[in-house]
Design a protein around this motif. Sequence first.
Motif, PDB file in Angstrom:
ATOM      1  N   VAL A 173       0.810  -1.226   0.000  1.00 53.78           N
ATOM      2  CA  VAL A 173       0.000   0.000   0.000  1.00 53.78           C
ATOM      3  C   VAL A 173       0.837   1.267   0.000  1.00 53.78           C
ATOM      4  O   VAL A 173       0.325   2.354  -0.277  1.00 53.78           O
ATOM      5  CB  VAL A 173      -0.972   0.020   1.193  1.00 53.78           C
ATOM      6  CG1 VAL A 173      -1.839  -1.230   1.201  1.00 53.78           C
ATOM      7  CG2 VAL A 173      -0.227   0.151   2.521  1.00 53.78           C
ATOM      8  N   GLY A 174       2.128   1.142   0.304  1.00 51.37           N
ATOM      9  CA  GLY A 174       2.992   2.305   0.361  1.00 51.37           C
ATOM     10  C   GLY A 174       2.856   3.071   1.661  1.00 51.37           C
ATOM     11  O   GLY A 174       2.048   2.737   2.532  1.00 51.37           O
ATOM     12  N   ASP A 175       3.659   4.109   1.784  1.00 49.08           N
ATOM     13  CA  ASP A 175       3.642   4.956   2.972  1.00 49.08           C
ATOM     14  C   ASP A 175       3.940   6.378   2.512  1.00 49.08           C
ATOM     15  O   ASP A 175       5.087   6.721   2.226  1.00 49.08           O
ATOM     16  CB  ASP A 175       4.677   4.480   3.983  1.00 49.08           C
ATOM     17  CG  ASP A 175       4.553   5.184   5.326  1.00 49.08           C
ATOM     18  OD1 ASP A 175       4.064   6.326   5.355  1.00 49.08           O
ATOM     19  OD2 ASP A 175       4.951   4.596   6.343  1.00 49.08           O
ATOM     20  N   SER A 176       2.919   7.194   2.422  1.00 52.60           N
ATOM     21  CA  SER A 176       3.093   8.556   1.913  1.00 52.60           C
ATOM     22  C   SER A 176       4.007   9.379   2.808  1.00 52.60           C
ATOM     23  O   SER A 176       4.762  10.233   2.331  1.00 52.60           O
ATOM     24  CB  SER A 176       1.736   9.251   1.772  1.00 52.60           C
ATOM     25  OG  SER A 176       1.053   9.295   3.020  1.00 52.60           O
ATOM     26  N   ALA A 177       3.984   9.114   4.119  1.00 45.51           N
ATOM     27  CA  ALA A 177       4.836   9.869   5.032  1.00 45.51           C
ATOM     28  C   ALA A 177       6.305   9.583   4.786  1.00 45.51           C
ATOM     29  O   ALA A 177       7.158  10.455   4.979  1.00 45.51           O
ATOM     30  CB  ALA A 177       4.468   9.539   6.483  1.00 45.51           C
ATOM     31  N   GLY A 179       7.419   8.375   1.769  1.00 46.54           N
ATOM     32  CA  GLY A 179       7.751   8.696   0.393  1.00 46.54           C
ATOM     33  C   GLY A 179       7.906   7.536  -0.561  1.00 46.54           C
ATOM     34  O   GLY A 179       8.567   7.672  -1.581  1.00 46.54           O
ATOM     35  N   PHE A 180       7.276   6.384  -0.279  1.00 48.96           N
ATOM     36  CA  PHE A 180       7.269   5.320  -1.291  1.00 48.96           C
ATOM     37  C   PHE A 180       5.828   4.899  -1.557  1.00 48.96           C
ATOM     38  O   PHE A 180       5.003   4.854  -0.648  1.00 48.96           O
ATOM     39  CB  PHE A 180       8.161   4.136  -0.896  1.00 48.96           C
ATOM     40  CG  PHE A 180       7.759   3.398   0.347  1.00 48.96           C
ATOM     41  CD1 PHE A 180       6.957   2.271   0.281  1.00 48.96           C
ATOM     42  CD2 PHE A 180       8.212   3.805   1.600  1.00 48.96           C
ATOM     43  CE1 PHE A 180       6.595   1.568   1.428  1.00 48.96           C
ATOM     44  CE2 PHE A 180       7.864   3.115   2.750  1.00 48.96           C
ATOM     45  CZ  PHE A 180       7.051   1.998   2.663  1.00 48.96           C
ATOM     46  N   PRO A 181       5.490   4.580  -2.818  1.00 47.03           N
ATOM     47  CA  PRO A 181       4.092   4.527  -3.232  1.00 47.03           C
ATOM     48  C   PRO A 181       3.362   3.202  -3.101  1.00 47.03           C
ATOM     49  O   PRO A 181       2.131   3.179  -3.222  1.00 47.03           O
ATOM     50  CB  PRO A 181       4.183   4.909  -4.713  1.00 47.03           C
ATOM     51  CG  PRO A 181       5.500   4.346  -5.141  1.00 47.03           C
ATOM     52  CD  PRO A 181       6.414   4.523  -3.966  1.00 47.03           C
ATOM     53  N   GLY A 182       4.054   2.087  -2.886  1.00 47.38           N
ATOM     54  CA  GLY A 182       3.355   0.811  -2.926  1.00 47.38           C
ATOM     55  C   GLY A 182       3.072   0.404  -4.361  1.00 47.38           C
ATOM     56  O   GLY A 182       3.615   0.977  -5.307  1.00 47.38           O
ATOM     57  N   LEU A 183       2.195  -0.585  -4.541  1.00 49.01           N
ATOM     58  CA  LEU A 183       1.883  -1.094  -5.870  1.00 49.01           C
ATOM     59  C   LEU A 183       0.529  -0.578  -6.350  1.00 49.01           C
ATOM     60  O   LEU A 183      -0.417  -0.478  -5.558  1.00 49.01           O
ATOM     61  CB  LEU A 183       1.867  -2.625  -5.861  1.00 49.01           C
ATOM     62  CG  LEU A 183       3.142  -3.331  -5.393  1.00 49.01           C
ATOM     63  CD1 LEU A 183       3.032  -4.838  -5.667  1.00 49.01           C
ATOM     64  CD2 LEU A 183       4.392  -2.755  -6.036  1.00 49.01           C
ATOM     65  N   PRO A 184       0.398  -0.270  -7.631  1.00 54.70           N
ATOM     66  CA  PRO A 184      -0.865   0.262  -8.163  1.00 54.70           C
ATOM     67  C   PRO A 184      -2.026  -0.694  -7.924  1.00 54.70           C
ATOM     68  O   PRO A 184      -1.911  -1.906  -8.113  1.00 54.70           O
ATOM     69  CB  PRO A 184      -0.576   0.399  -9.662  1.00 54.70           C
ATOM     70  CG  PRO A 184       0.905   0.464  -9.773  1.00 54.70           C
ATOM     71  CD  PRO A 184       1.438  -0.394  -8.662  1.00 54.70           C
ATOM     72  N   GLY A 185      -3.144  -0.142  -7.479  1.00 51.18           N
ATOM     73  CA  GLY A 185      -4.360  -0.926  -7.306  1.00 51.18           C
ATOM     74  C   GLY A 185      -4.508  -1.584  -5.950  1.00 51.18           C
ATOM     75  O   GLY A 185      -5.619  -1.958  -5.548  1.00 51.18           O
ATOM     76  N   TRP A 186      -3.410  -1.721  -5.232  1.00 56.41           N
ATOM     77  CA  TRP A 186      -3.467  -2.355  -3.910  1.00 56.41           C
ATOM     78  C   TRP A 186      -3.870  -1.313  -2.874  1.00 56.41           C
ATOM     79  O   TRP A 186      -3.139  -0.361  -2.622  1.00 56.41           O
ATOM     80  CB  TRP A 186      -2.121  -2.968  -3.545  1.00 56.41           C
ATOM     81  CG  TRP A 186      -1.845  -4.286  -4.215  1.00 56.41           C
ATOM     82  CD1 TRP A 186      -1.253  -4.485  -5.416  1.00 56.41           C
ATOM     83  CD2 TRP A 186      -2.176  -5.575  -3.707  1.00 56.41           C
ATOM     84  NE1 TRP A 186      -1.179  -5.830  -5.704  1.00 56.41           N
ATOM     85  CE2 TRP A 186      -1.736  -6.524  -4.668  1.00 56.41           C
ATOM     86  CE3 TRP A 186      -2.791  -6.039  -2.544  1.00 56.41           C
ATOM     87  CZ2 TRP A 186      -1.903  -7.890  -4.494  1.00 56.41           C
ATOM     88  CZ3 TRP A 186      -2.955  -7.402  -2.364  1.00 56.41           C
ATOM     89  CH2 TRP A 186      -2.512  -8.320  -3.327  1.00 56.41           C
ATOM     90  N   ALA A 219      -7.406 -11.296  -9.735  1.00 53.76           N
ATOM     91  CA  ALA A 219      -6.542 -11.564 -10.888  1.00 53.76           C
ATOM     92  C   ALA A 219      -5.728 -10.323 -11.257  1.00 53.76           C
ATOM     93  O   ALA A 219      -4.521 -10.415 -11.562  1.00 53.76           O
ATOM     94  CB  ALA A 219      -7.385 -12.022 -12.071  1.00 53.76           C
ATOM     95  N   LYS A 220      -6.369  -9.172 -11.228  1.00 49.44           N
ATOM     96  CA  LYS A 220      -5.675  -7.928 -11.565  1.00 49.44           C
ATOM     97  C   LYS A 220      -4.606  -7.598 -10.522  1.00 49.44           C
ATOM     98  O   LYS A 220      -3.473  -7.218 -10.872  1.00 49.44           O
ATOM     99  CB  LYS A 220      -6.687  -6.790 -11.661  1.00 49.44           C
ATOM    100  CG  LYS A 220      -6.084  -5.455 -12.082  1.00 49.44           C
ATOM    101  CD  LYS A 220      -7.164  -4.396 -12.223  1.00 49.44           C
ATOM    102  CE  LYS A 220      -6.554  -3.063 -12.651  1.00 49.44           C
ATOM    103  NZ  LYS A 220      -7.606  -2.013 -12.799  1.00 49.44           N
ATOM    104  N   LEU A 221      -4.952  -7.735  -9.259  1.00 46.53           N
ATOM    105  CA  LEU A 221      -3.983  -7.458  -8.192  1.00 46.53           C
ATOM    106  C   LEU A 221      -2.806  -8.416  -8.272  1.00 46.53           C
ATOM    107  O   LEU A 221      -1.645  -8.025  -8.084  1.00 46.53           O
ATOM    108  CB  LEU A 221      -4.659  -7.555  -6.825  1.00 46.53           C
ATOM    109  CG  LEU A 221      -5.703  -6.483  -6.498  1.00 46.53           C
ATOM    110  CD1 LEU A 221      -6.361  -6.782  -5.163  1.00 46.53           C
ATOM    111  CD2 LEU A 221      -5.063  -5.092  -6.482  1.00 46.53           C
ATOM    112  N   ASN A 222      -3.097  -9.665  -8.560  1.00 42.08           N
ATOM    113  CA  ASN A 222      -2.040 -10.657  -8.671  1.00 42.08           C
ATOM    114  C   ASN A 222      -1.107 -10.327  -9.836  1.00 42.08           C
ATOM    115  O   ASN A 222       0.115 -10.467  -9.726  1.00 42.08           O
ATOM    116  CB  ASN A 222      -2.637 -12.050  -8.858  1.00 42.08           C
ATOM    117  CG  ASN A 222      -1.577 -13.127  -8.872  1.00 42.08           C
ATOM    118  OD1 ASN A 222      -0.878 -13.332  -7.881  1.00 42.08           O
ATOM    119  ND2 ASN A 222      -1.440 -13.810 -10.005  1.00 42.08           N
TER     120      ASN A 222
END
Length: 286
Positions: A173-177, A179-186, A219-222
Motif C-alpha cells: 500500500v505504500g507509505d506517503s509519510a 515517500g514510497f508509493p506501494g503497488l498500483p491498485g493495492w 486476478a488484476k492485483l495478482n
Amino acid sequence: MRIHLVDGTYELFRQHFSPANKDADRGATRGVVASCLSLLEQGGTHVAVATDHVIESFRNAMWPTYKDGAGVDPHLTAQFSVVEAALTAFGFPVWPMVEQEADDALAAAARVAAADPRVERVAICTPDKDLAQCVGGKVWQWDRRQDKWFDADGVHARLGVAPASVPDLLALVGDSADGFPGLPGWGAKSAAAVLDRFGHLEDIPADPLGWDAGVRSAAKLNAVLREQWDLALLFRDVATARTDAPVGTVDEWRWAGPTAEAAAVAAELGAPRLRERAERLAERVA
C-alpha cells in the motif's frame, strides 16, 4: 521493570505543531523534555529517546523519493540538536540517528529490552504504524496523545494484519509519510485481507484462484504483484525496521536524575520549572 522508548522525532513534531506552542524556536524542545519528565512522574524508571538527528538515512539510497526533510519548517529542523542536548542534560539516554533512523533505534531497543528477563513490559511511545511490526509479547505500542495501547491483537484490529506482516502491508500500500508509493491498485483493505490470510508476500499463491481471501479483482492485483515483484520486495525492505542499532543495555536506560548542565539548559530554554521538576524527581529516586 517497565521500559519506555520514546520516538523523539514524533514528539518534537507534535510539540512544535501543538496549539499551545507559542515559541517556534524553543517551544518544541521544552515540550519534549516536559513530556519525558511526565513519564517519570507517572512512575517510569527507564526512559530512552531516539531521534532522527539527520532526516536522511540509508533508505534514501534504496528509493529516490524516500523522505529527506524537504519542506520541514526550519524552526523545527534547527531544534533536533537542541532537544538532543537538552534531553541528555536532563539525564535521558538519547540515540541521535544518522545512518539509520529513530525507528531502527526503537526497534533495536525493544529487542534488547524484550530479551531481558527482568523486564515486564516495553512501551514504544509513538503512533507510527511502522513500529507496529515490533509489537508482540512484552512489547506494546502506546499512542500517548490518544492514550491508546496496542498489543499484537490491537495491531491486528488497527491494521488488519499481525505485526510480523506490517512491512509486507506497507510494501503493497505504500507509505506517503515515508515517500514510497506501494503497488498500483493495492489498497489497505485488499492488502490486509490477503496478508491476513497468507502472512507474507512469498506465501501469496501465484494463482489468484487460490487466494480465498474475499478480495475483489484478485486476478488484476495478482498480475500487478507478479509484474512488480522486485519492487514489492524492495518496498518491504525499506519498511522493515533494523534491530542492530547500538543502544546499550537496559541498565543504562535507568533515569538517575538531571546532570549538572540541566540548570544552564533550563535557563537557556527559559524553563526553570523543568529543572525544578527534575530535581524533585531526583530526590525520589535517590
